[in-house]
Design a protein around this motif. Structure first.
Motif, PDB file in Angstrom:
ATOM      1  N   UNK A 213      24.048   9.645 -47.058  1.00 21.12           N
ATOM      2  CA  UNK A 213      24.143   8.344 -47.722  1.00 21.12           C
ATOM      3  C   UNK A 213      22.800   7.853 -48.231  1.00 21.12           C
ATOM      4  N   UNK A 214      22.669   7.756 -49.560  1.00 21.99           N
ATOM      5  CA  UNK A 214      21.402   7.399 -50.211  1.00 21.99           C
ATOM      6  C   UNK A 214      21.477   6.005 -50.829  1.00 21.99           C
ATOM      7  N   UNK A 215      22.505   5.225 -50.477  1.00 23.87           N
ATOM      8  CA  UNK A 215      22.759   3.969 -51.165  1.00 23.87           C
ATOM      9  C   UNK A 215      21.898   2.799 -50.765  1.00 23.87           C
ATOM     10  N   UNK A 216      21.281   2.849 -49.583  1.00 24.67           N
ATOM     11  CA  UNK A 216      20.461   1.715 -49.154  1.00 24.67           C
ATOM     12  C   UNK A 216      19.037   2.166 -48.899  1.00 24.67           C
ATOM     13  N   UNK A 217      18.453   2.806 -49.907  1.00 23.89           N
ATOM     14  CA  UNK A 217      17.051   3.230 -49.812  1.00 23.89           C
ATOM     15  C   UNK A 217      16.238   2.464 -50.847  1.00 23.89           C
ATOM     16  N   UNK A 228      16.392   5.908 -43.950  1.00 23.50           N
ATOM     17  CA  UNK A 228      17.622   5.144 -43.745  1.00 23.50           C
ATOM     18  C   UNK A 228      17.605   4.690 -42.290  1.00 23.50           C
ATOM     19  N   UNK A 229      17.472   3.393 -42.071  1.00 22.03           N
ATOM     20  CA  UNK A 229      17.224   2.869 -40.724  1.00 22.03           C
ATOM     21  C   UNK A 229      18.483   2.419 -39.986  1.00 22.03           C
ATOM     22  N   UNK A 233      26.425   4.282 -35.683  1.00 19.38           N
ATOM     23  CA  UNK A 233      27.752   3.682 -35.856  1.00 19.38           C
ATOM     24  C   UNK A 233      27.900   3.056 -37.234  1.00 19.38           C
ATOM     25  N   UNK A 234      26.827   2.437 -37.730  1.00 17.71           N
ATOM     26  CA  UNK A 234      26.879   1.849 -39.081  1.00 17.71           C
ATOM     27  C   UNK A 234      27.059   2.958 -40.125  1.00 17.71           C
ATOM     28  N   UNK A 235      26.303   4.028 -40.008  1.00 18.26           N
ATOM     29  CA  UNK A 235      26.419   5.135 -40.959  1.00 18.26           C
ATOM     30  C   UNK A 235      27.816   5.728 -40.919  1.00 18.26           C
ATOM     31  N   UNK A 260      15.092  10.626 -44.362  1.00 15.97           N
ATOM     32  CA  UNK A 260      14.686  10.489 -42.972  1.00 15.97           C
ATOM     33  C   UNK A 260      15.684   9.541 -42.304  1.00 15.97           C
ATOM     34  N   UNK A 261      16.489  10.073 -41.380  1.00 11.53           N
ATOM     35  CA  UNK A 261      17.541   9.273 -40.744  1.00 11.53           C
ATOM     36  C   UNK A 261      17.347   9.352 -39.231  1.00 11.53           C
ATOM     37  N   UNK A 262      16.499   8.503 -38.663  1.00 15.92           N
ATOM     38  CA  UNK A 262      16.164   8.595 -37.232  1.00 15.92           C
ATOM     39  C   UNK A 262      17.368   8.527 -36.293  1.00 15.92           C
ATOM     40  N   UNK A 263      18.408   7.801 -36.675  1.00 14.33           N
ATOM     41  CA  UNK A 263      19.559   7.677 -35.776  1.00 14.33           C
ATOM     42  C   UNK A 263      20.385   8.960 -35.713  1.00 14.33           C
TER      43      UNK A 263
END
Length: 563
Positions: A213-217, A228-229, A233-235, A260-263
């Protein structure tokens, strides 16, 4: 330092990549499997590894470029090509030539999100996804997907890297923006399914992007590694929603982004395209995706800065990707993967899993019986009347009225009043002015200085402002000067604001005094003409905002104007 980092990643992936690879069991061998097995069993190791690569090529470059592609095909046995800029006849001729020298038929791909014109001149263009997101009737989106598929078929293109299914919840997203269907996950999913079903009905494979998901960068992965922070669960509930639905509908491919998706990945700064937890554990195992998995372009800074060419490709393959797009150095990457195979870091089962998937997809695309592209009549076939008709129908269904105070619209052409037109923005307003003047007497006072203009408008009963943006892909707010002019004029005048640009262009403007606001999304002649028809009640307006402008104008805002 980055070499040490990428080496450590590859080492950590060796055991993971040896995980059980799903196999196909059947009492009888179907034609697809039989063909894929027969090709695979007669390949050398280098030929097998070469199938993993789709290399960037162009039809508007010189013979040196063509020679380099020929060499990659004949010497390195690459599996496919992704075409970028050029023209249809030139590309068709090159495709025929490249296919003729390839031992195994080449997979041909393109980024045709709004049709072939995204890459090729002299071809039909369809609306941006964000414009399609404003349409209520998903059958129109499906028809566009089908026609794009027919255009791809005519060009010998087997996979179109579309649709974009990113949920664009960030209005300043610099790389997605109007490429998204909008900010509502349900609407994005409905449009993506319609587009996919239409295109895949023609035999052209669709590829959803950019996973996860690249929509909120707020940064561009072509230039850096965006973060992406969101929580896992949100993703899962938002960004992954379209993928889950599309998987059930049988979409052929998924493109993995460089994020970069730490979660989702504990290794700090590891791009999602190189992440085993994201590509294999999430996409393949948890979500159960069995189609082709493509990396986003491996020359993009979001991943290319992470290691050396070759090492990046190896890490991407070991993470679980099947096809490696736009590698920076195919020969080196092929050598790296072959070396890992020979050192038992990559198992035969892992290699066969991806290569046979690629070959099976080639069978599905008809490459078991390849026929050269017929160039006679190509231009006419790619520009049939149905293409223009679909564009017109889509724009007519998308144009959105977001404000109509005192029911100002539609205007009555029979009521005599003095109307002035003011053009803002850097795009052409010629088509709009022509359309307006064909209906009523109107004065174009756009060339006056702001001081004289504010004095001149006192003579008029109504003001029509057209904001025209040359590049409708841009989502930045209108200039401070234009914003102030709109706000000033609308306070003391009956004003109609028509926006031939993304709705995001209005995000910093106070619109409360503007009597009527029409959002046309694009500055095409068709959008200009239809907007004029809506203003004078010749056609209705039925579109709704695919993404919010502000709290006052949230997603799905739209006032139905009857003709």
């Amino acid at each position: 330092m980055k070499n040490i980092f990428i080496t450590a990643i590859i080492a950590s992936l060796i055991l993971a990549s040896c995980a059980k690879i799903p196999t196909k069991h059947s009492d009888t061998i179907d034609p697809q499997t039989k063909w894929a097995d027969s090709i695979y069993n007669n390949m050398t190791l280098e030929e097998k590894v070469g199938q993993l690569f789709m290399v960037a090529t162009y039809s508007n470059r010189n013979s040196a470029h063509t020679d380099s592609i020929q060499k990659l095909i004949t010497d390195n046995h690459i599996g496919g090509l992704i075409f970028f800029q050029g023209g249809p006849v030139r590309q068709a001729n090159l495709t025929n030539h490249y296919q003729s020298i390839s031992k195994v038929p080449l997979f041909i791909g393109i980024d045709g999100e709004w049709g072939l014109s995204m890459r090729l001149d002299s071809t039909s263009r369809y609306p941006y996804n964000m414009t399609l997101g404003a349409i209520k009737d998903n059958a129109i989106v499906q028809q566009i997907g089908r026609q794009i598929g027919k255009d791809c078929n005519r060009m010998g293109i087997h996979i179109n890297f579309a649709p974009v299914v990113d949920i664009n919840t960030n209005s300043i997203n610099p790389v997605i923006g109007v490429r998204s269907f909008g900010e509502d996950k349900f609407n994005v999913t409905e449009k993506a399914i319609a587009f996919t079903e239409g295109m895949q009905s023609t035999g052209v494979l669709a590829c959803a992007k950019h996973f996860p998901g690249h929509g909120d960068t707020s940064t561009d992965s072509h230039k850096t590694l965006p973060t992406v922070s969101f929580s896992e669960s949100r993703i899962d509930s938002v960004e992954l929603y379209p993928y889950k639905k599309l998987f059930r509908k049988g979409i052929a491919g998924v493109m993995v982004a460089h994020l970069n998706v730490p979660s989702l990945e504990s290794q700090e700064g590891l791009p999602s395209s190189l992440s085993y937890p994201i590509v294999t554990e999430l996409l393949k195992e948890k979500l159960g995706f069995r189609g082709l998995i493509f990396t986003d372009a491996l020359n993009m800074k979001g991943v290319a800065d992470y290691g050396q060419p070759g090492d990046i490709d190896l890490a991407a393959f070991m993470a679980g990707n099947d096809v490696l797009l736009f590698t920076e150095d195919a020969p080196k990457a092929i050598s790296k993967i072959m070396e890992a195979y020979q050192q038992n870091e990559i198992t035969e089962a892992r290699l066969a899993h991806s290569v046979k998937k690629i070959l099976a997809a080639k069978f599905d695309a008809g490459l078991n019986a390849f026929k050269p592209i017929e160039t006679k009549g190509l231009f006419e076939d790619l520009n049939e009347p149905i293409n223009a008709k679909l564009y017109n129908e889509a724009i007519a269904s998308a144009v959105t009225v977001i404000q109509n105070l005192d029911d100002q619209l539609p205007l009555d052409k029979n009521v005599k009043e003095n109307i002035a037109f003011i053009k803002l923005g850097n795009g052409s307003a010629d088509a709009f002015v022509k359309a307006l003047k064909s209906r009523v007497r109107i004065s174009d006072i756009s060339n006056l200085s702001n001081e004289k203009l504010l004095e001149e408008i006192k003579k008029y009963d109504r003001i029509i402002i057209g904001y025209h943006r040359q590049n409708s892909r841009l989502t930045n707010a209108i200039s401070e000067a234009d914003k102030k002019l709109i706000e000033t004029i609308s306070k003391n005048n009956k004003t109609i604001l028509t926006v031939f640009a993304s709705q995001y262009s209005l995000k910093e403007t106070n619109l409360e005094a503007v009597k009527s606001i029409v959002v046309a999304y694009e500055n095409s002649e068709v959008a200009n003409d239809i907007s004029a028809k809506i203003i004078f009640g010749e056609v209705g307006a039925d579109g709704t905002l695919p993404a919010s402008i502000s709290q006052a104008y949230p997603v799905h805002t739209g006032i139905n104007i009857q003709e």
